[in-house]
Design a protein around this motif. Structure first.
Motif, PDB file in Angstrom:
ATOM      1  N   ASN A 108      -8.249  -5.530  -4.268  1.00  0.00           N
ATOM      2  CA  ASN A 108      -8.965  -5.238  -5.579  1.00  0.00           C
ATOM      3  C   ASN A 108      -9.162  -3.756  -5.691  1.00  0.00           C
ATOM      4  OD1 ASN A 108     -11.689  -4.198  -4.317  1.00  0.00           O
ATOM      5  ND2 ASN A 108     -12.113  -6.432  -3.884  1.00  0.00           N
ATOM      6  N   GLU A 109      -9.454  -3.418  -7.106  1.00  0.00           N
ATOM      7  CA  GLU A 109      -9.796  -1.926  -7.286  1.00  0.00           C
ATOM      8  C   GLU A 109     -10.621  -1.190  -6.456  1.00  0.00           C
ATOM      9  OE1 GLU A 109     -11.088   0.536 -11.238  1.00  0.00           O
ATOM     10  OE2 GLU A 109      -9.825  -1.041 -11.316  1.00  0.00           O
ATOM     11  N   ARG A 110     -11.842  -1.713  -6.068  1.00  0.00           N
ATOM     12  CA  ARG A 110     -12.998  -0.761  -5.461  1.00  0.00           C
ATOM     13  C   ARG A 110     -12.046  -0.684  -3.861  1.00  0.00           C
ATOM     14  NH1 ARG A 110     -18.149  -0.026  -6.106  1.00  0.00           N
ATOM     15  NH2 ARG A 110     -19.279   0.596  -3.979  1.00  0.00           N
ATOM     16  N   GLU A 111     -11.713  -1.511  -3.187  1.00  0.00           N
ATOM     17  CA  GLU A 111     -10.958  -1.561  -2.057  1.00  0.00           C
ATOM     18  C   GLU A 111      -9.787  -0.569  -1.986  1.00  0.00           C
ATOM     19  OE1 GLU A 111     -12.159  -2.478   1.042  1.00  0.00           O
ATOM     20  OE2 GLU A 111     -14.060  -2.776  -0.332  1.00  0.00           O
ATOM     21  N   SER A 112      -9.096  -0.899  -3.154  1.00  0.00           N
ATOM     22  CA  SER A 112      -7.882   0.152  -3.342  1.00  0.00           C
ATOM     23  C   SER A 112      -8.209   1.859  -3.370  1.00  0.00           C
ATOM     24  CB  SER A 112      -7.193  -0.156  -4.670  1.00  0.00           C
ATOM     25  OG  SER A 112      -6.527  -1.382  -4.595  1.00  0.00           O
ATOM     26  N   LEU A 113      -9.421   2.123  -3.889  1.00  0.00           N
ATOM     27  CA  LEU A 113      -9.897   3.411  -4.036  1.00  0.00           C
ATOM     28  C   LEU A 113     -10.252   3.855  -2.462  1.00  0.00           C
ATOM     29  CD1 LEU A 113     -12.033   3.302  -7.266  1.00  0.00           C
ATOM     30  CD2 LEU A 113      -9.967   4.266  -6.761  1.00  0.00           C
ATOM     31  N   TYR A 114     -10.888   2.839  -1.764  1.00  0.00           N
ATOM     32  CA  TYR A 114     -11.655   3.073  -0.527  1.00  0.00           C
ATOM     33  C   TYR A 114     -10.009   3.551   0.369  1.00  0.00           C
ATOM     34  CZ  TYR A 114     -16.374   1.809  -0.791  1.00  0.00           C
ATOM     35  OH  TYR A 114     -17.567   1.907  -1.037  1.00  0.00           O
ATOM     36  N   LEU A 115      -9.229   2.618   0.195  1.00  0.00           N
ATOM     37  CA  LEU A 115      -8.032   2.790   0.825  1.00  0.00           C
ATOM     38  C   LEU A 115      -7.174   4.235   0.764  1.00  0.00           C
ATOM     39  CD1 LEU A 115      -6.354  -0.810   0.689  1.00  0.00           C
ATOM     40  CD2 LEU A 115      -7.346   0.340   2.568  1.00  0.00           C
ATOM     41  N   VAL A 116      -7.258   4.656  -0.573  1.00  0.00           N
ATOM     42  CA  VAL A 116      -6.467   5.661  -0.983  1.00  0.00           C
ATOM     43  C   VAL A 116      -7.315   7.121  -0.345  1.00  0.00           C
ATOM     44  CG1 VAL A 116      -6.330   7.327  -3.095  1.00  0.00           C
ATOM     45  CG2 VAL A 116      -5.361   4.919  -3.232  1.00  0.00           C
ATOM     46  N   SER A 117      -8.668   6.554  -0.624  1.00  0.00           N
ATOM     47  CA  SER A 117      -9.489   7.967   0.087  1.00  0.00           C
ATOM     48  C   SER A 117      -9.289   8.195   1.414  1.00  0.00           C
ATOM     49  CB  SER A 117     -10.874   7.797  -0.545  1.00  0.00           C
ATOM     50  OG  SER A 117     -11.211   7.566  -1.658  1.00  0.00           O
ATOM     51  N   GLU A 118      -9.174   6.973   2.307  1.00  0.00           N
ATOM     52  CA  GLU A 118      -9.196   6.949   3.670  1.00  0.00           C
ATOM     53  C   GLU A 118      -7.695   7.938   4.000  1.00  0.00           C
ATOM     54  OE1 GLU A 118     -11.043   6.301   6.312  1.00  0.00           O
ATOM     55  OE2 GLU A 118     -12.709   5.015   5.154  1.00  0.00           O
ATOM     56  N   TYR A 119      -6.461   7.351   3.318  1.00  0.00           N
ATOM     57  CA  TYR A 119      -5.439   7.902   3.633  1.00  0.00           C
ATOM     58  C   TYR A 119      -5.421   9.203   3.228  1.00  0.00           C
ATOM     59  CZ  TYR A 119      -0.774   9.580   2.814  1.00  0.00           C
ATOM     60  OH  TYR A 119       0.593  10.592   2.797  1.00  0.00           O
ATOM     61  N   ALA A 120      -6.075   9.849   2.233  1.00  0.00           N
ATOM     62  CA  ALA A 120      -6.398  11.235   1.836  1.00  0.00           C
ATOM     63  C   ALA A 120      -7.022  11.955   3.100  1.00  0.00           C
ATOM     64  CB  ALA A 120      -6.997  11.164   0.458  1.00  0.00           C
ATOM     65  N   GLN A 121      -7.902  11.520   3.506  1.00  0.00           N
ATOM     66  CA  GLN A 121      -8.672  12.271   4.483  1.00  0.00           C
ATOM     67  C   GLN A 121      -7.589  12.425   5.698  1.00  0.00           C
ATOM     68  OE1 GLN A 121     -13.066  11.345   6.504  1.00  0.00           O
ATOM     69  NE2 GLN A 121     -11.268  10.220   7.501  1.00  0.00           N
ATOM     70  N   GLN A 122      -7.004  11.321   5.882  1.00  0.00           N
ATOM     71  CA  GLN A 122      -5.819  11.542   7.135  1.00  0.00           C
ATOM     72  C   GLN A 122      -4.853  12.526   6.758  1.00  0.00           C
ATOM     73  OE1 GLN A 122      -4.158   7.585   8.160  1.00  0.00           O
ATOM     74  NE2 GLN A 122      -2.389   8.535   8.945  1.00  0.00           N
ATOM     75  N   TYR A 123      -4.456  12.486   5.685  1.00  0.00           N
ATOM     76  CA  TYR A 123      -3.231  13.168   5.154  1.00  0.00           C
ATOM     77  C   TYR A 123      -3.675  14.955   5.368  1.00  0.00           C
ATOM     78  CZ  TYR A 123      -0.054  15.868   1.991  1.00  0.00           C
ATOM     79  OH  TYR A 123       0.842  16.855   1.582  1.00  0.00           O
ATOM     80  N   PHE A 124      -4.980  15.232   4.722  1.00  0.00           N
ATOM     81  CA  PHE A 124      -5.535  16.517   4.803  1.00  0.00           C
ATOM     82  C   PHE A 124      -5.886  17.016   6.213  1.00  0.00           C
ATOM     83  CE2 PHE A 124      -7.309  15.458   0.318  1.00  0.00           C
ATOM     84  CZ  PHE A 124      -6.317  15.745  -0.225  1.00  0.00           C
TER      85      PHE A 124
END
Length: 653
Positions: A108-124
């Motif tokens: 769902n949208e909320r979970e997708s936002l969390y997933l994207v943010s988690e990935y961004a932290q890992q990427y940075f």
């Protein structure tokens, strides 16, 4: 998918009071714990945790459940995420499968936002440590600030490459949708072009109280006059800057342990203090302090110490935040650093002992601080001095506790050299003005609801059947496996041929007594949730002599688990504690189980008889001809009800 064995290990290891204690300050209350609701704004604790039953209940919002339900409700975790969070906390190995692109799309949208943010932290993070640009620019900057590698990793600091779409391209290649990259604010989309919001910045991830990534703060390192020095993620479904404090995840345990929270302004202030060994510190991240942020701290401690640098203009603006803290009924102190120093620079230059000593010696009560700051401005000017006193009294008026108000008035009288009577009169006028404004608002509200009130003339009737069925479930949950001596009533004819109830004593477990009586009367619970719980409980109690409520709650569906928690915690809410110390000895409820079970069933029988009589009476109205048989049946029911009522010692009309 997580195996059942792993889930069982998690439930076995997790202590509900420990997990919830990370988010809410809990205090012992008999065998339970109490705290302020994390879901509503309240000043009297109504949030209860039962370590024995491993459940919680928030009486202000009506929410409740087990440890996983709390994490799902408070942190918006999915069930697997809550299990993973607990597994990590208790060092339990858990099998994880990589999400496919299809699974990511289904989230769902909320979970997708969390997933994207988690990935961004890992990427940075990876960019900071593994790329040449990240090490040369980002890592060098953090080390110049005095941050150790351990600190950089602890706060998961990172670097966003100085390229227009490096992060966006990497994320989309990994299967993350552009729609969620844009909604999280990580990517800006304009006219079929997309570019990274945080291009060329060092990154500070902003975490929730449980450690989930909500958003980011980015600091630019290039000398670009057009670009903002600091840039935050925009508001999204998961990031609301007015409701989060930077560092709360790393600080929560220390805040609760020290029973005090240091409040600073920026990311680096928090990080430097942590590195120096002072971990009970959070930041408002450059935004004006809000009631939501204060309530976040209020769940962990009643004490806040606000740390300011020596900038006079900033101090003046920050006094508004102090008043907000007072309104929440919290204790506030203020500490300023020497001119030219801020929490970041001061912590970097001093060791732990010196910082602690400075904070202890220079933290002032808010009255002392406000008076010293404002008196300096109004020196030798009676008009300004009067305004200063009025300003201080207005702050005192915001304190909900009357005793604290009086103490602060006395303190203000001493510092400002003015009589207490004048200050109390001014305080009363301030209170009167607020009362008048509140009265106006109340009248306005009453007009708005006048129509609704007129429509709600009928008083809602108590649903006795619902209460009785709920009581039966409660008895099964609390005492289902308990063996008791019951006195049953057998309907017989006496010597005169009249119906009488004769007592007959026998031993049985509580669930057997309830089940057999309801079977005999051919009674089925009317409430569908109670019916489902009843059926499952009878089956489990019959099959397992060591049946435990905790295991049942953990495995039950959400609607059932919620109802069970409500029933059990309502029972706990009114338990009397420690009365023996005052020589008042209350009879324990579990010593009175047998009559309680019997009376509940008798009450249910009486209620069902009443309903049956009402139905029969309705038939006599509808049936115009011979009603003799119906009337005889009504008379028999009245006789039975009379006999049952005599057993209950009730008067029947």
């Amino acid at each position: 998918m997580i195996s059942k064995l792993t889930i069982d290990k998690v439930y076995e290891a997790a202590r509900i009071e420990e997990v919830i204690g990370d988010f809410v300050q809990l205090k012992k209350s008999g065998s339970n714990f109490k705290g302020l609701s994390p879901f509503t704004d309240e000043r009297t604790p109504s949030f209860m945790v039962s370590p024995v039953k491993q459940i919680w209940k928030d009486f202000s919002s009506g929410k409740g459940g087990n440890v996983v339900a709390f994490l799902m409700e408070h942190e918006h975790f999915t069930y697997p995420e809550a299990i993973k969070y607990l597994a990590k906390k208790y060092n339990i190995e858990i099998e994880e499968t990589e999400q496919t692109n299809e699974e990511k799309e289904k989230a769902n949208e909320r979970e997708s936002l969390y997933l994207v943010s988690e990935y961004a932290q890992q990427y940075f993070q990876e960019t900071l440590w593994d790329s040449e640009q990240g090490k040369a620019i980002g890592l060098s900057y953090f080390k110049e600030r005095g941050f150790t590698e351990e600190t950089i990793k602890k706060f998961k600091l990172g670097y966003s490459p100085d390229q227009w779409d490096a992060f966006t391209n990497a994320a989309t290649e990994k299967g993350y949708q552009l729609e969620y990259l844009e909604k999280s604010g990580l990517t800006i989309v304009k006219e079929n072009k997309q570019f990274d919001r945080f291009k060329g910045r060092v990154m500070f991830p902003i975490h929730s109280m449980s450690g989930r990534v909500l958003g980011f703060g980015g600091r630019i390192l290039a000398t670009d006059k057009k670009a903002a020095k600091y840039l935050n993620s925009p508001e999204s479904d998961i990031y609301h800057k007015s409701k989060i404090l930077y560092g709360i995840f790393h600080a929560k345990q220390a805040v609760s342990k020290e029973d005090n929270c240091y409040l600073v302004e920026g990311y680096t202030d928090v990080i430097q203090f942590h590195q120096a060994g002072i971990e009970n510190v959070v930041a408002s991240s450059g935004t004006a302090l809000t009631p939501e942020q204060i309530r976040l701290i209020n769940r962990l401690t009643k004490n806040i110490t606000v740390l300011f640098d020596g900038d006079a203009a900033g101090l003046r603006a920050s006094l508004r935040g102090v008043d907000l803290i007072l309104e929440q009924g919290m204790n506030v102190k203020v500490c300023t650093f020497p001119e030219g120093e801020d929490p970041d620079s001061f912590a970097a230059k001093n060791d732990y002992e010196d910082i602690v000593l400075y904070l202890q010696e220079n933290s002032k009560d808010f009255i002392q601080f406000k008076a010293s700051l404002l008196v300096e401005e109004s020196k030798n000017d009676p008009v300004k001095k009067a305004g200063t006193i009025r300003d201080i009294v207005n702050s005192i008026a915001k304190i909900p506790d009357r005793i604290q108000q009086e103490i602060y008035v006395q303190e203000c009288s001493r510092i400002m050299d003015i009589s207490e009577d004048v200050l109390f009169n001014t305080l009363a006028q301030s209170g009167k003005k607020e009362l008048q404004e509140a009265g106006k608002a109340y009248k306005k509200q009453q007009k708005a609801f006048e129509v609704v009130r007129n429509e709600q003339k009928d008083i809602e009737k108590v649903d006795h059947l619902h209460q009785l069925e709920r009581k039966i479930i409660e008895l099964l949950l609390l005492y289902g496996n308990k063996a008791e001596d019951f006195q049953d009533l057998i309907l017989k004819n006496d010597d005169k041929g009249e119906l009488v109830l004769e007592p007959e004593t026998y031993s049985a477990r509580v669930f057997e007594k309830i089940y057999l009586d309801l079977q005999q009367d051919e009674v089925e619970l009317s409430n569908p949730v109670f019916r489902k719980i009843y059926s499952e409980l009878i089956t489990r109690l019959n099959e397992d002599e060591n049946f435990a409520i905790e295991g049942y709650v953990n495995e039950a569906d959400a609607d059932i688990a919620g109802e069970i928690t409500s029933i059990l915690m309502d029972e706990e809410r009114y338990t009397l504690h420690d009365w023996g110390r005052k020589n008042i000895y209350v009879k324990e409820k579990d010593k009175n189980v047998s009559p309680l079970v019997s009376e509940t069933i008798l009450h249910l029988r009486c209620h069902l008889i009443e309903k049956r009589v009402e139905a029969l009476q309705q038939q006599t109205f509808e049936k115009k001809d011979d009603n003799q048989e119906i009337l005889e049946e009504i008379m028999n029911y009245h006789l039975l009800k009379k006999l049952l009522s005599e057993k209950l010692k009730r008067v029947v009309n």
